[in-house]
Motif scaffolding. Structure first.
Motif, mmCIF file in Angstrom:
data_model
loop_
_atom_site.group_PDB
_atom_site.id
_atom_site.type_symbol
_atom_site.label_atom_id
_atom_site.label_comp_id
_atom_site.label_asym_id
_atom_site.label_seq_id
_atom_site.Cartn_x
_atom_site.Cartn_y
_atom_site.Cartn_z
ATOM 1 N N ALA A 1 0.833 -1.202 0.000
ATOM 2 C CA ALA A 1 0.000 0.000 0.000
ATOM 3 C C ALA A 1 0.867 1.252 0.000
ATOM 4 O O ALA A 1 0.586 2.215 -0.732
ATOM 5 C CB ALA A 1 -0.927 -0.006 1.216
ATOM 6 N N LEU A 2 1.921 1.247 0.796
ATOM 7 C CA LEU A 2 2.825 2.399 0.854
ATOM 8 C C LEU A 2 3.508 2.631 -0.489
ATOM 9 O O LEU A 2 3.590 3.762 -0.979
ATOM 10 C CB LEU A 2 3.868 2.186 1.947
ATOM 11 N N GLY A 3 4.012 1.561 -1.084
ATOM 12 C CA GLY A 3 4.686 1.705 -2.367
ATOM 13 C C GLY A 3 3.762 2.193 -3.464
ATOM 14 O O GLY A 3 4.149 3.032 -4.293
ATOM 15 N N THR A 4 2.525 1.690 -3.481
ATOM 16 C CA THR A 4 1.561 2.132 -4.492
ATOM 17 C C THR A 4 1.150 3.582 -4.238
ATOM 18 O O THR A 4 0.953 4.359 -5.182
ATOM 19 C CB THR A 4 0.335 1.214 -4.506
ATOM 20 N N PHE A 5 1.007 3.937 -2.966
ATOM 21 C CA PHE A 5 0.728 5.339 -2.617
ATOM 22 C C PHE A 5 1.814 6.246 -3.188
ATOM 23 O O PHE A 5 1.521 7.275 -3.818
ATOM 24 C CB PHE A 5 0.663 5.481 -1.095
ATOM 25 N N ALA B 1 -3.422 3.331 -3.838
ATOM 26 C CA ALA B 1 -3.664 4.243 -4.950
ATOM 27 C C ALA B 1 -4.793 5.211 -4.636
ATOM 28 O O ALA B 1 -4.714 6.410 -4.948
ATOM 29 C CB ALA B 1 -3.990 3.445 -6.217
ATOM 30 N N ALA B 2 -5.861 4.707 -4.023
ATOM 31 C CA ALA B 2 -7.003 5.566 -3.687
ATOM 32 C C ALA B 2 -6.611 6.608 -2.643
ATOM 33 O O ALA B 2 -6.986 7.784 -2.746
ATOM 34 C CB ALA B 2 -8.165 4.725 -3.182
ATOM 35 N N LEU B 3 -5.842 6.198 -1.631
ATOM 36 C CA LEU B 3 -5.389 7.151 -0.612
ATOM 37 C C LEU B 3 -4.482 8.216 -1.217
ATOM 38 O O LEU B 3 -4.555 9.396 -0.846
ATOM 39 C CB LEU B 3 -4.665 6.404 0.504
ATOM 40 N N ALA B 4 -3.631 7.813 -2.146
ATOM 41 C CA ALA B 4 -2.762 8.779 -2.819
ATOM 42 C C ALA B 4 -3.576 9.784 -3.622
ATOM 43 O O ALA B 4 -3.266 10.980 -3.641
ATOM 44 C CB ALA B 4 -1.778 8.053 -3.732
ATOM 45 N N ALA C 1 -4.278 -0.303 -10.581
ATOM 46 C CA ALA C 1 -4.471 0.448 -9.331
ATOM 47 C C ALA C 1 -4.249 1.935 -9.562
ATOM 48 O O ALA C 1 -5.040 2.773 -9.104
ATOM 49 C CB ALA C 1 -3.529 -0.068 -8.249
ATOM 50 N N ARG C 2 -3.194 2.275 -10.280
ATOM 51 C CA ARG C 2 -2.906 3.678 -10.602
ATOM 52 C C ARG C 2 -4.070 4.305 -11.365
ATOM 53 O O ARG C 2 -4.486 5.422 -11.105
ATOM 54 C CB ARG C 2 -1.598 3.752 -11.404
ATOM 55 N N LEU D 1 -2.512 -13.206 -3.777
ATOM 56 C CA LEU D 1 -2.829 -12.277 -4.862
ATOM 57 C C LEU D 1 -4.000 -11.342 -4.550
ATOM 58 O O LEU D 1 -3.859 -10.116 -4.694
ATOM 59 C CB LEU D 1 -3.086 -13.050 -6.159
ATOM 60 N N PRO D 2 -5.164 -11.829 -4.124
ATOM 61 C CA PRO D 2 -6.273 -10.894 -3.881
ATOM 62 C C PRO D 2 -5.973 -9.883 -2.780
ATOM 63 O O PRO D 2 -6.429 -8.735 -2.846
ATOM 64 C CB PRO D 2 -7.445 -11.805 -3.501
ATOM 65 N N PHE D 3 -5.196 -10.282 -1.789
ATOM 66 C CA PHE D 3 -4.858 -9.361 -0.710
ATOM 67 C C PHE D 3 -3.907 -8.264 -1.204
ATOM 68 O O PHE D 3 -4.029 -7.104 -0.805
ATOM 69 C CB PHE D 3 -4.234 -10.126 0.460
ATOM 70 N N TYR D 4 -2.975 -8.631 -2.070
ATOM 71 C CA TYR D 4 -2.085 -7.640 -2.673
ATOM 72 C C TYR D 4 -2.881 -6.651 -3.514
ATOM 73 O O TYR D 4 -2.642 -5.450 -3.477
ATOM 74 C CB TYR D 4 -1.018 -8.333 -3.530
ATOM 75 N N TRP D 5 -3.835 -7.163 -4.290
ATOM 76 C CA TRP D 5 -4.661 -6.274 -5.112
ATOM 77 C C TRP D 5 -5.402 -5.263 -4.245
ATOM 78 O O TRP D 5 -5.439 -4.067 -4.569
ATOM 79 C CB TRP D 5 -5.650 -7.099 -5.923
ATOM 80 N N LEU D 6 -5.987 -5.733 -3.147
ATOM 81 C CA LEU D 6 -6.713 -4.822 -2.261
ATOM 82 C C LEU D 6 -5.781 -3.768 -1.665
ATOM 83 O O LEU D 6 -6.137 -2.588 -1.578
ATOM 84 C CB LEU D 6 -7.400 -5.618 -1.147
#
Length: 231
Positions: free
Chosen positions: A9-13, A92-95, A186-187, A81-86
């Motif tokens: 989540a941090l990295g995607t943010f 991404a949404a928080l960012a 996600a982006r 996999l599904p947990f990583y997607w979430l």
């Protein structure tokens, strides 16, 4: 597991806030704007820096397509996999929320496209759906091959984040005019939530094409290139 998900989540943010933030906040100024070359570099730098920062915790995917491709290449657990997607979508949404809060602090600012992806009228260069689909599939497949190759046991150690970051920079240099570059569902999802355009209505393509491209890249790796890894 929770630590992995927090790292994803941090990295995607960081990827969305830094990459899309460069487009929303810094790309359009006549004299000081960084342009699409600067935005391309920003996306590459976000992935490279976070891959070094948290890649040892979660693997540094930051992208549902990458997670799928790694699972297909037997480099990642299907159970996770599904947990990583979430986690990636949440980051991404928080960012996007944070970026909207910053950008809206300027008087008279309007979200417009908000760095979202699109084809047809939403394509920066006016490219149609077929062109958008092809470029997203091809470039995501190439991205997966770079990721799998640079993280192979036989690749030079410690340089994978550099190769991956440069690959993402190259991808943006090619495809910003076509789709504003996704290769990452996600982006695309995060910023589409705030776009004033029809980006949400076109979001299906920016899930379908990157996931298909990731699958193709993983299949190419397993059938053609992984033999070198084994031998």
């Amino acid at each position: 597991m929770l630590r992995k998900l927090m790292a994803e989540a941090l990295g995607t943010f960081w990827l969305v806030f830094g990459g899309c933030g460069s487009a929303v906040l810094a790309a359009g100024y006549p004299e000081l704007g960084i342009g699409f070359v600067g935005v391309s570099l920003a996306f590459g730098l976000t992935v490279m820096t976070m891959a070094y920062a948290v890649g040892h915790i979660s693997g540094g995917h930051f992208n549902p397509a990458v997670s799928l491709g790694l699972a297909l290449a037997n480099r990642f657990s299907w159970r996770e996999l599904p947990f990583y997607w979430l986690a990636q979508i949440a980051g991404a949404a928080l960012a996007a929320v944070a970026l909207f809060a910053v950008a809206s602090g300027k008087a008279g600012w309007s979200p417009g496209g908000f760095a979202s992806n699109g084809f047809g009228e939403l394509s920066p260069g006016g490219y149609g759906m077929t062109a958008a689909l092809l470029v997203e599939v091809i470039l995501t497949a190439g991205f997966l091959i770079v990721i799998l190759g640079s993280t192979s046991a036989r690749a030079p150690q410690g340089f994978a984040p550099i190769a991956i970051g440069l690959a993402l920079t190259l991808i943006h240099l090619v495809s910003i005019p076509v789709t504003n570059t996704s290769v990452n569902p996600a982006r695309s999802t995060g910023v589409a939530l705030f776009a004033e355009t029809a980006a949400l209505g076109q979001l299906w393509l920016f899930w379908l094409a990157p996931l298909a491209g990731a699958a193709i890249g993983a299949i190419i790796w397993r059938l053609v290139l992984a033999a070198d890894e084994a031998g």
